[in-house]
Design an enzyme around this catalytic site. Structure first.
Site, PDB file in Angstrom:
ATOM      1  N   ASP A  93      13.250  -7.996 -10.688  1.00  0.00           N
ATOM      2  CA  ASP A  93      11.906  -7.549 -10.652  1.00  0.00           C
ATOM      3  C   ASP A  93      11.446  -6.858 -12.157  1.00  0.00           C
ATOM      4  O   ASP A  93      10.839  -5.792 -11.932  1.00  0.00           O
ATOM      5  CB  ASP A  93      11.436  -6.561  -9.611  1.00  0.00           C
ATOM      6  CG  ASP A  93       9.981  -6.524  -9.210  1.00  0.00           C
ATOM      7  OD1 ASP A  93       9.355  -7.456  -9.676  1.00  0.00           O
ATOM      8  OD2 ASP A  93       9.555  -5.635  -8.480  1.00  0.00           O
ATOM      9  N   TRP A 121       0.954  -1.144   0.149  1.00  0.00           N
ATOM     10  CA  TRP A 121       0.221   0.119   0.069  1.00  0.00           C
ATOM     11  C   TRP A 121       1.129   1.436   0.019  1.00  0.00           C
ATOM     12  O   TRP A 121       1.864   1.311   0.519  1.00  0.00           O
ATOM     13  CB  TRP A 121      -0.852  -0.065   1.441  1.00  0.00           C
ATOM     14  CG  TRP A 121      -2.060  -1.184   1.408  1.00  0.00           C
ATOM     15  CD1 TRP A 121      -2.165  -2.280   0.306  1.00  0.00           C
ATOM     16  CD2 TRP A 121      -2.766  -1.489   2.704  1.00  0.00           C
ATOM     17  NE1 TRP A 121      -3.026  -2.603   0.756  1.00  0.00           N
ATOM     18  CE2 TRP A 121      -3.487  -2.561   1.995  1.00  0.00           C
ATOM     19  CE3 TRP A 121      -2.964  -0.720   3.477  1.00  0.00           C
ATOM     20  CZ2 TRP A 121      -4.285  -2.948   2.998  1.00  0.00           C
ATOM     21  CZ3 TRP A 121      -4.042  -1.239   4.542  1.00  0.00           C
ATOM     22  CH2 TRP A 121      -4.816  -2.435   4.098  1.00  0.00           C
ATOM     23  N   LYS A 171      13.630   8.140  -5.175  1.00  0.00           N
ATOM     24  CA  LYS A 171      13.222   6.900  -4.384  1.00  0.00           C
ATOM     25  C   LYS A 171      13.596   6.930  -3.024  1.00  0.00           C
ATOM     26  O   LYS A 171      14.858   7.225  -2.821  1.00  0.00           O
ATOM     27  CB  LYS A 171      13.902   5.720  -5.307  1.00  0.00           C
ATOM     28  CG  LYS A 171      13.188   4.500  -4.689  1.00  0.00           C
ATOM     29  CD  LYS A 171      13.809   3.149  -5.361  1.00  0.00           C
ATOM     30  CE  LYS A 171      12.877   3.076  -6.686  1.00  0.00           C
ATOM     31  NZ  LYS A 171      11.649   2.742  -6.470  1.00  0.00           N
ATOM     32  N   GLY A 181       7.321   0.888  -5.648  1.00  0.00           N
ATOM     33  CA  GLY A 181       7.863  -0.361  -6.056  1.00  0.00           C
ATOM     34  C   GLY A 181       8.047  -1.035  -4.903  1.00  0.00           C
ATOM     35  O   GLY A 181       7.798  -0.841  -3.698  1.00  0.00           O
ATOM     36  N   PHE A 212      11.042  -1.424  -3.245  1.00  0.00           N
ATOM     37  CA  PHE A 212      12.017  -0.893  -2.556  1.00  0.00           C
ATOM     38  C   PHE A 212      11.566   0.310  -2.014  1.00  0.00           C
ATOM     39  O   PHE A 212      12.384   0.974  -0.952  1.00  0.00           O
ATOM     40  CB  PHE A 212      13.144  -0.779  -3.310  1.00  0.00           C
ATOM     41  CG  PHE A 212      13.778  -2.123  -4.164  1.00  0.00           C
ATOM     42  CD1 PHE A 212      14.458  -2.944  -3.350  1.00  0.00           C
ATOM     43  CD2 PHE A 212      13.297  -2.338  -5.365  1.00  0.00           C
ATOM     44  CE1 PHE A 212      14.700  -4.138  -3.971  1.00  0.00           C
ATOM     45  CE2 PHE A 212      13.608  -3.768  -5.704  1.00  0.00           C
ATOM     46  CZ  PHE A 212      14.299  -4.599  -5.366  1.00  0.00           C
ATOM     47  N   GLY A 213      10.554   0.984  -2.076  1.00  0.00           N
ATOM     48  CA  GLY A 213      10.188   2.178  -1.658  1.00  0.00           C
ATOM     49  C   GLY A 213       9.244   3.052  -2.503  1.00  0.00           C
ATOM     50  O   GLY A 213       8.877   2.676  -3.579  1.00  0.00           O
ATOM     51  N   LEU A 219       5.038   9.584  -7.557  1.00  0.00           N
ATOM     52  CA  LEU A 219       4.785   8.928  -8.617  1.00  0.00           C
ATOM     53  C   LEU A 219       4.244   7.645  -8.727  1.00  0.00           C
ATOM     54  O   LEU A 219       3.557   7.161  -9.378  1.00  0.00           O
ATOM     55  CB  LEU A 219       5.883   9.127  -9.243  1.00  0.00           C
ATOM     56  CG  LEU A 219       6.752  10.542  -9.580  1.00  0.00           C
ATOM     57  CD1 LEU A 219       7.861  10.503 -10.289  1.00  0.00           C
ATOM     58  CD2 LEU A 219       5.740  11.603 -10.606  1.00  0.00           C
ATOM     59  N   LYS A 276       9.290  -6.163 -15.250  1.00  0.00           N
ATOM     60  CA  LYS A 276       8.137  -6.042 -15.240  1.00  0.00           C
ATOM     61  C   LYS A 276       7.888  -4.646 -15.931  1.00  0.00           C
ATOM     62  O   LYS A 276       8.479  -3.863 -16.131  1.00  0.00           O
ATOM     63  CB  LYS A 276       7.149  -5.928 -13.953  1.00  0.00           C
ATOM     64  CG  LYS A 276       7.633  -5.254 -13.259  1.00  0.00           C
ATOM     65  CD  LYS A 276       6.924  -5.195 -11.781  1.00  0.00           C
ATOM     66  CE  LYS A 276       7.135  -4.131 -10.755  1.00  0.00           C
ATOM     67  NZ  LYS A 276       6.728  -4.244  -9.349  1.00  0.00           N
TER      68      LYS A 276
END
Length: 576
Positions: free
Chosen positions: A379, A58, A280, A261, A263-264, A258, A381
């Site tokens: 990852d 979330w 990030k 992901g 990782f944050g 934005l 995608k």
């Protein structure tokens, strides 16, 4: 069909797992209770979906490696309503610094005193009422406290951890007595204070007043977060100060998010020179002595320079934060262009989709074959493939999961990735290699072709498969190519090119990692070299295996087209 039966069994297991998680995840219950008690005029909680039983996915939520909630970020979000007592059940919470600058009312729950790992508590600039709970003084881990600019009343507790906090922490309330300035300790853990013994009370009072005035001018949330030597550069990277990045993002306002992901969260920011960046904010906690390792990993990532890789511009490292600064990609990600575009945006045309497929393949091939040590993305995608001004593919988030040493054949760690993209061997064993990236890339190709999500439970309602790979194979088996291609293309594509891209996708998503091509070979196939030969070889192997399976299972019929067919064959179920 055996494959269909296996798929049904897997989904039954998933359903039972989801039911179990929904029934047993106390943190989800707590967060949903918080959501229902706070106004949501700005859709702050749009990603807080109770069907998704993992709150770590979330927005505004950060978790540790054990998937326990450690941070909730809801600052400056125009939230109204009251804090709920259930918050005391988030026993792993460390940073509750994100509810400042809202319009919260009501009391501070006494149950917050149960948060024995809490390090930061910022509830300033709200309209909270009632007394400060004495239970908060028992939180020995509390390092930063700001309850200023509320409507609190009564006495300020002076015992326990509260002895370390200055009057500015409680300013602009209706409180009776400010806490006395604490004495310093040999460990240096106390906040600003006066030296006990030998110092006149009057001098100490003047000193405390001067320091309190200085603190009031200096934002409290920057006290422990300004890195030493912020102008130091690491190679070609700039080391930003946290103050710069806070200013660039309006203190990491949710309005500047934005996306998120594994990782944050990623924030849009504008630096002092006017340039736009994507920042990030890594969610994993820093460990003692991890500064050198982090700098080393950042430096290695920065050495991967390729036109199809996202360039790292700089970083920020403080006692509580790790941030990476990238150029801002104006066209977002492939995923956003496929599924989140506005009505005014033009769909990705077929030629651009082909360009994206080739660019992403080149970027991944560079990570695998030209970096030392090689970098495994882990990852891959559509959401990890960004698009520059010319809609050229730029692979992002590489190197954040694990840098693979060139001496190793695989890396064994906790599984990271996104459901629907994770290779079967990685899911079962935790062993990742460049071939796990190849699998993810193959699924990404199917996303490009179909416009669909890699995992979507809604497809089950249409008598399909939640997994995009299985859904696509089903349509191919039934010769329904037109249903496979994204309807946004409006038929404006070349059948032969679609079939070739599907062939590459199926070769990349074979069950056995040894049978998947390397990314360098994928690049060559997309450039027109070797695809026909590799595809024909795979067909022959499948036909031999088909005959063997039919001998053992005479009631099972498999669809394998001849070599002249325009429809690719269905991959047989199960590992080979």
């Amino acid at each position: 069909m055996m494959g269909r039966l296996i798929s049904i069994c897997l989904w039954l297991i998933l359903v039972f797992h989801l039911v179990f998680r929904i029934a047993g995840n106390a943190e989800v219950d707590v967060l949903n209770a918080l959501r229902t008690h706070l106004g949501n005029s700005n859709d702050v909680f749009q990603s807080w979906n109770i069907i998704d039983v993992n709150p770590c996915r979330w927005y505004h939520i950060t978790c540790d490696n054990e998937s326990s909630v450690t941070r909730v970020d809801l600052e400056n979000a125009n939230l109204s309503g009251q804090l709920v007592p259930q918050l005391g059940q988030l026993t792993n919470l460390q940073y509750f610094l994100d509810l400042y600058s809202n319009v919260l009312t009501g009391p501070i729950p006494t149950t917050l005193g149960k948060l024995t790992k809490l390090r930061f508590l910022r509830l300033n600039n709200n309209s909270l009422t009632g007394q400060i709970p004495t239970s908060l003084t028992a939180i020995d881990t509390l390092q930063v406290l700001d309850l200023s600019n509320n409507k609190l009343v009564g006495d300020i507790p002076v015992n326990g951890s509260f002895a370390n906090f200055q009057p500015i922490s409680f300013a602009n309330n209706r409180l009776n007595n400010p806490p006395p300035a604490p004495a310093s300790t040999s460990s240096g853990n106390s906040s600003i204070g006066f030296i006990a013994g030998g110092v006149a009370a009057g001098a100490a009072l003047v000193f405390a007043i001067v320091i309190a005035w200085w603190l009031k001018r200096k934002p409290l949330d920057n006290l422990s977060d300004v890195p030493a030597n912020p102008e130091v550069h690491l190679g070609q990277l700039k080391r930003f100060s946290l103050r710069e990045l806070q200013a660039a993002t309006n203190y990491f306002s949710y309005k500047n998010i934005l996306g998120r992901g594994g990782f944050g969260q990623v924030y849009k920011g504008r630096l002092a020179d006017g340039s736009l960046v994507a920042i990030k904010r890594l969610k994993e906690e820093r460990t003692q002595g991890g500064e050198l390792q982090f700098q080393t990993e950042v430096e290695l990532i920065s050495m991967a320079v390729h036109r199809n890789l996202l360039r790292l511009r700089g970083f920020c490292m403080t006692p509580t934060e790790r941030l990476l600064v990238y150029p801002f990609m104006v066209n977002g990600s492939v995923a956003s262009c496929l599924r989140e575009r506005s009505e005014s945006q033009t769909p990705l045309v077929w030629d651009i989709r082909k360009q994206i497929a080739l660019g992403a393949a080149r970027g991944l091939a560079y990570l695998h074959d030209h970096c030392d040590p090689k970098i495994i993305h882990r990852d891959v995608k559509a959401a990890s493939i960004l698009l520059n001004e010319e809609f050229e593919a730029v692979v992002g988030d590489f190197g954040l999961a694990k840098l693979m040493d060139y001496k190793d054949t695989h890396v064994t760690t906790a599984v990271r990735g996104t459901i629907g993209h994770i290779a079967p061997e990685y899911l079962s064993s935790g062993k990742s290699s460049e071939k796990t990236d190849v699998f993810g890339y193959g699924v990404m190709l199917l996303e490009l072709i179909t416009g669909q999500r890699a995992f979507d439970l809604a497809r089950i309602a249409d008598d399909g498969d939640a997994m995009l790979l299985d859904w696509a194979k089903g349509l191919l088996k039934d010769r329904k190519l037109e249903m496979l291609v994204d309807s946004d293309l409006n038929g404006k594509y070349t059948d032969v090119e679609v079939e070739q891209l599907i062939q590459v996708a199926l070769l990349c998503t074979q069950a056995s990692p040894m049978e998947r091509p390397k990314m360098a070979e994928v690049v060559r196939m997309l450039e027109g070299d070797g695809l026909a030969e590799r595809w024909e070889e795979w067909q022959k192997e499948d036909m031999v295996l088909q005959e063997s399976n039919q001998t053992r299972h005479p009631n099972v019929t498999w669809f394998i087209p001849d070599s002249s067919s325009r429809i690719p064959p269905d991959e047989l179920s199960g590992p080979r």
